[in-house]
Design an enzyme around this catalytic site. Structure first.
Site, PDB file in Angstrom:
ATOM      1  CB  SER A  60      68.093  29.449  55.338  1.00  0.00           C
ATOM      2  OG  SER A  60      68.729  28.890  56.470  1.00  0.00           O
ATOM      3  N   GLY A  97      71.945  31.416  54.172  1.00  0.00           N
ATOM      4  CA  GLY A  97      73.389  31.457  54.348  1.00  0.00           C
ATOM      5  C   GLY A  97      73.910  32.695  55.053  1.00  0.00           C
ATOM      6  CG  ASN A 125      73.852  30.406  58.539  1.00  0.00           C
ATOM      7  OD1 ASN A 125      73.670  29.195  58.487  1.00  0.00           O
ATOM      8  ND2 ASN A 125      73.059  31.267  57.938  1.00  0.00           N
ATOM      9  CG  ASP A 208      68.289  20.684  56.071  1.00  0.00           C
ATOM     10  OD1 ASP A 208      67.483  20.508  57.010  1.00  0.00           O
ATOM     11  OD2 ASP A 208      68.295  21.719  55.381  1.00  0.00           O
ATOM     12  CG  HIS A 211      66.799  24.784  56.687  1.00  0.00           C
ATOM     13  ND1 HIS A 211      67.930  24.125  56.244  1.00  0.00           N
ATOM     14  CD2 HIS A 211      67.139  26.087  56.826  1.00  0.00           C
ATOM     15  CE1 HIS A 211      68.915  25.002  56.103  1.00  0.00           C
ATOM     16  NE2 HIS A 211      68.465  26.198  56.460  1.00  0.00           N
TER      17      HIS A 211
END
Length: 232
Positions: A60, A97, A125, A208, A211
């Site tokens: 991402s 993801g 991730n 979040d 990002h």
């Protein structure tokens, strides 16, 4: 009467010659125009053939999660390349993801095209999910090997990553060393930390906290450009 006929034939002859000249000029003009068009087509074909490809293969962070695609750092890299009149096409192969295992599995169709520079941005991730470090390391090595097997001339850039200490200090520290270790082992160009100057700064990250915002992506672009510029 004979004189009149002679003059008539004379004017007809002049007319035929004039028509012939006109037709000849048109033919010459058409040939010249066709030649110009052929030259343009050949020039464009050569330009396309000379175009090199930079492929960003990641998660991402590469995809530009939460932003317009044009705000992602690969798109910003393309803009800079264009402004410098460098004949490169950037492909954003980021998938939100994505883990190293998933990336390894989808690599085959990505490599169906010729890639001159391959920027590998995976692993974050894995770290956030606490995937065993040996697994992450082995998956990244498999991806590197596959890229080189497909084309030994492809230049590979590895994006270094760091994670918060959620999984404990030992895991976090060893995770960080995976990237420089692999870069040294495989003689790769290394971006020490992709999110340097962005991670942990609220104003440069989405709510979040993971990002980058559009402004954060500009800083990421600079982190990438420092390494990428030397390969162009």
């Amino acid at each position: 009467m004979h004189i009149f006929l002679k003059f008539s034939y004379f004017f007809v002859l002049i007319g035929m010659i004039s028509c012939g000249d006109s037709t000849s000029k048109k033919t010459d003009e058409q040939s010249t125009e066709e030649a110009k068009q052929q030259t343009k087509i050949k020039s464009k074909t050569l330009e396309i053939a000379d175009t090199k490809t930079i492929l960003f293969f990641g998660n991402s962070l590469t995809a530009g999660y939460g932003l317009d695609t044009k705000e992602s750092f690969p798109s910003l890299i393309q803009n800079r390349l264009d402004s410098l009149d460098l004949n490169y096409t950037v492909i954003n192969a980021g998938l939100s993801g994505e883990t190293t295992a998933a990336g390894k599995n989808r690599l085959g169709w990505v490599l169906k095209q010729k890639v001159d520079i391959f920027v590998l941005e995976l692993g974050a991730n894995d770290g956030l999910r606490g995937i065993p470090l040996d697994e992450t390391r082995n998956n990244l090595q498999t991806i590197i090997d596959a890229v080189r097997e497909k084309n030994s001339e492809t230049k590979i850039v590895l994006a270094g990553m760091q994670i918060p200490p959620n999984m404990g200090q030992e895991y976090t520290k060893e995770f960080r060393t995976i990237f420089p270790d692999l870069a040294e082992k495989n003689d790769l160009q290394l971006i020490p930390f992709l999110l340097d100057g962005v991670a942990g700064i609220p104003d440069l990250n989405l709510p979040d906290g993971i990002h980058p915002t559009a402004e954060g992506q500009k800083i990421v672009r600079e982190n990438v450009w420092v390494v990428l510029e030397g390969l162009l």
